[in-house]
Scaffold this motif. Structure first.
Motif, mmCIF file in Angstrom:
data_model
loop_
_atom_site.group_PDB
_atom_site.id
_atom_site.type_symbol
_atom_site.label_atom_id
_atom_site.label_comp_id
_atom_site.label_asym_id
_atom_site.label_seq_id
_atom_site.Cartn_x
_atom_site.Cartn_y
_atom_site.Cartn_z
ATOM 1 N N ASN A 50 42.080 38.177 45.542
ATOM 2 C CA ASN A 50 41.626 37.535 46.474
ATOM 3 C C ASN A 50 41.288 36.110 46.135
ATOM 4 O O ASN A 50 40.204 35.482 46.270
ATOM 5 N N ASN A 73 34.264 35.419 43.513
ATOM 6 C CA ASN A 73 34.526 34.700 44.912
ATOM 7 C C ASN A 73 33.157 34.752 45.509
ATOM 8 O O ASN A 73 32.758 33.991 46.621
ATOM 9 N N GLY A 91 39.001 41.021 50.083
ATOM 10 C CA GLY A 91 40.160 41.194 49.582
ATOM 11 C C GLY A 91 40.500 42.817 49.859
ATOM 12 O O GLY A 91 39.882 43.487 50.287
ATOM 13 N N LYS A 139 39.743 46.480 42.571
ATOM 14 C CA LYS A 139 39.746 44.821 42.799
ATOM 15 C C LYS A 139 38.497 44.299 41.829
ATOM 16 O O LYS A 139 37.501 45.042 41.857
ATOM 17 N N ASN A 178 36.538 40.883 42.293
ATOM 18 C CA ASN A 178 36.475 39.374 43.070
ATOM 19 C C ASN A 178 34.983 38.978 42.918
ATOM 20 O O ASN A 178 34.733 38.446 43.655
ATOM 21 N N ASN A 234 31.999 41.352 46.053
ATOM 22 C CA ASN A 234 33.209 42.056 45.758
ATOM 23 C C ASN A 234 33.593 42.739 47.163
ATOM 24 O O ASN A 234 34.416 43.712 47.156
ATOM 25 N N ASN A 245 41.304 39.954 39.950
ATOM 26 C CA ASN A 245 40.844 39.354 41.380
ATOM 27 C C ASN A 245 42.036 39.410 42.046
ATOM 28 O O ASN A 245 42.995 38.752 42.020
#
Length: 695
Positions: free
Chosen positions: A537, A471, A478, A466, A468, A475, A535
């Protein structure tokens, strides 16, 4: 609003603000309040407070003549502020009507929205005296009448359904040819309807479209709650999705979908609300009756039971809270004409008291006996984080269920994980181990490879991990295990071999989805190669990360997906109601299901135990016991080969029949034609043959 306003007793039902032609009846539930004040707002925003004069049981009510739709209002509830006892009344806080049909907007984050003094030494134990009204949206009186004309629900049978999970804003925001992008009106515009009907889907499943809140921690990061799983109002459409601020826009969208033969399903969140834990805001339910609306810890009612991971859990055991949920569902069916619901974290709704999951929980009993809700499609997300929360296969009929085992098995098989072939065989035939009980049909499994939560299909074949970071959680959010594979390069590449391998695997997984018994669900954008840059999530990414890019679609993938949907629709053998268990059929004394080896002999038990088994071949017919079946096709033979190229001996057809080679993901634009014996099966491909007298 100035001058004296006369208020009569009115009625305790229905709950909410109901326009009666010459005035408005107000009714709101609170079991523990000591006084309930209605707050009316004029066009200048001036507030007038009026005590609701009557109480019938736990419903406070009153009637005011002369009020019209468009009137803005809210409530203030008086009672004890005693968090240790579960009560958090604070009349300084303007409260949204739980039954509001429309909201003027969203709360604007400010410490005054909190029922307690933020930063105090006693945490949430001291009430905050500031008025929250300057920061709160207003509830709005609505007359939801709509001229539906000849609108009729499509009433598509489950076994004919192909569901398309989509986000109102994400699907339409970048579309070049729609008016009002990002709204309900854009969703049902001519370009969108033309696209969806051409693709072949039968139902669109909207991510949360009820009014929702952007969490404060996201707001402070400059992010937005994009997915919408923080419900603010169970009856009000999300204000962001209204182009003109009229609830009729949602009704118009539904009517236009129906005219195109497409059902509208709603993803709904009744397991928790946006008010969070004891340190969350007081916006509606908490201030009206915290101890009734929420499940509180038995040994410390200051704290909330959190089976949802969102800070609180709605108290479905309370009859008036259950009534609110049922009223909400019926409203969306009867007034807004939706065709069904997907229930977020549905295991939460199936708990009885402090016990575990129960098929006989009040929510299930209520919804199954309801003459309105018993006619629409019901889909459960069969898990939450509470005790015994994973309940795949345990929901009572007529519920369908999202099948995460299907997702993980299909991804794992095509990634090349050892030992996945037996699981894939079960998934191809409807996941009978989970669903073949209690008279449930083979359509009970909602088969998905991707959904909003996780990688897109393109990212499943492009990223091994992932990404992420956007966000703002380093990271750490998720899923960690995505059963994904980057084919040798993480993310984008110009390597033609890797690009072709990724394209073929996407075709393989879409073919698997459309060849499986059950109810297929496709994530919007997967058919055109949408990527979220790894990504998995993207709940807070209201931007190009999540929005579908219509400017550069993968035309070949779109054409293949469209063709597979049509293939499924054309062949009833792929969408049966009864499970296939290799039982003899009365019509021809042949079994309805066979599993074959490459040499043309039947699979043996020891073959399934081989961890390196990398190909599955099934021959299926109409299930034994299927009533009133006019046999328009005899059999389908499919090979799902994750291994190297091989020669495969087909089952011997009758003298007057042929195996017509209809699908080959290694050659997606070719139709090889009729065959009768052994055929070459390419590496990493799906090949499908239809038994027919026509070569």
């Amino acid at each position: 609003m100035t001058g004296h306003i006369a208020i009569a007793g009115g009625r305790a039902a229905p709950l909410g603000a109901t326009f009666k032609g010459d005035g408005v009846n107000f009714a709101v539930f609170s079991q523990h309040a000591e006084r309930m004040v209605l707050c009316l707002y004029d066009s200048a925003g001036v507030e007038t407070r009026i005590d609701l004069p009557e109480r019938n049981g736990d419903v406070w009510h009153g009637y005011i003549s002369g009020l019209r739709p468009g009137q803005r209002y809210g409530y203030r509830a008086y009672g004890p502020y005693a968090p240790e006892e579960g009560h958090r009344f604070n009349p300084a806080k303007l409260l949204m009507d739980p039954y509001a049909k429309r909201l003027t907007g969203h709360p604007r984050w400010h410490d005054a929205l909190m029922g307690y003094t933020v930063g105090g030494d006693d945490a949430d134990l001291v009430p905050d005296p500031r008025d929250s009204a300057p920061h709160m949206p207003r509830s709005v009186v609505e007359d939801p009448a709509f001229s539906w004309g000849r609108d009729r629900p499509p009433e598509t049978r489950i076994r004919q359904s192909v569901i398309y999970e989509a986000h109102v804003r994400g699907l339409t925001r970048l579309h070049p040819d729609v008016a009002w992008p990002g709204t309900f009106l854009a969703m049902s515009s001519d370009p969108m309807l033309d696209y969806l009907t051409d693709l072949g889907i039968t139902a669109i499943e909207l991510l949360p479209a009820q009014a929702f809140l952007t969490d404060r921690f996201l707001h402070e990061k400059g992010l937005t709650n994009y997915w919408g799983y923080q419900t603010l109002g169970f009856f009000a459409p999300e204000p962001r999705y209204l182009a003109r601020g009229e609830i009729s826009e949602f009704q118009q969208m539904v009517a236009r979908f129906h005219s195109a033969g497409i059902e509208v399903l709603m993803d709904v969140v009744y397991n928790h609300t946006c008010e969070g834990n004891e340190l969350g805001p007081t916006l509606s339910f908490r201030g009206l009756d915290n101890a009734a609306y929420y499940r509180l810890m038995p040994d410390n009612p200051r704290l909330y039971v959190d089976d949802t991971g969102c800070g609180n859990t709605v108290n479905v055991d309370h009859p008036m809270v259950l009534r609110m949920i049922m009223d909400s569902l019926r409203y969306w069916v009867e007034v807004m004409h939706v065709d069904g619901f997907r229930f977020d974290l549905c295991s939460t709704l199936g708990r009885r008291g402090e016990g575990g999951f129960d098929q006989g929980a009040a929510f299930f009993d209520a919804i199954r006996q309801d003459p309105v809700l018993g006619q629409v499609k019901l889909i459960a997300e069969p898990w939450d984080i509470g005790p015994g929360g994973y309940q795949l296969g345990a929901f009572p009929p007529p519920f369908l269920e999202w099948n995460d085992k299907y997702r993980d098995t299909v991804r794992g098989f095509w990634r090349g994980d050892a030992g996945q072939a037996p699981g894939l065989a079960d998934r191809l035939t409807g996941s009978a181990l989970q669903f073949d009980h209690s008279g449930r049909p083979a359509t009970s499994s909602v088969n998905l490879i991707t959904a909003h939560d996780g990688f897109t299909l393109h990212d499943v074949v492009s990223y091994a991990r992932k990404h992420n970071e956007a966000n703002g959680e380093e990271n750490a959010d998720g899923h960690g295990e995505n059963y994904s594979d980057n084919m040798g390069v993480e993310g984008g590449t110009d390597d033609p071999e890797i690009l072709e391998a990724r394209a073929r695997r996407k075709r393989n997984m879409i073919a698997t989805l459309m060849l499986s018994q059950g109810t297929p669900m496709l994530l919007a954008g997967d058919e055109m190669g949408h990527s979220q840059g790894g990504n998995n999530n993207a709940y807070a990414q209201d931007n190009e990360t999540s929005w579908i890019d219509w400017s550069n679609p993968d035309g070949a993938l779109h054409a293949f997906t469209r063709a597979m949907i049509r293939f499924r629709r054309k062949h009833p053998l792929l969408r049966q109601k009864l499970f296939l268990h290799a039982q003899e059929r009365a019509v021809d004394h042949r079994a309805d299901l066979f599993w074959w080896r490459a040499d043309g002999t039947a699979m043996r038990p020891e073959d399934w135990e081989e961890p390196a088994l990398d190909a599955v071949a099934m021959e299926l017919r109409m299930a034994s016991g299927t009533p009133h079946y006019a046999e328009t096709e005899v059999a389908i033979f499919a090979v799902l080969n994750r291994g190297p190229a091989t020669e495969w001996k087909l089952p011997e057809p009758p003298d007057d029949m042929f195996w017509n080679w209809r699908i080959d993901t290694a050659r997606p634009t070719e139709t090889p034609g009729a065959v009768r014996d052994a055929v070459p099966i390419a590496a990493d491909c799906v090949a499908v043959f239809v038994l027919s007298p026509d070569p």
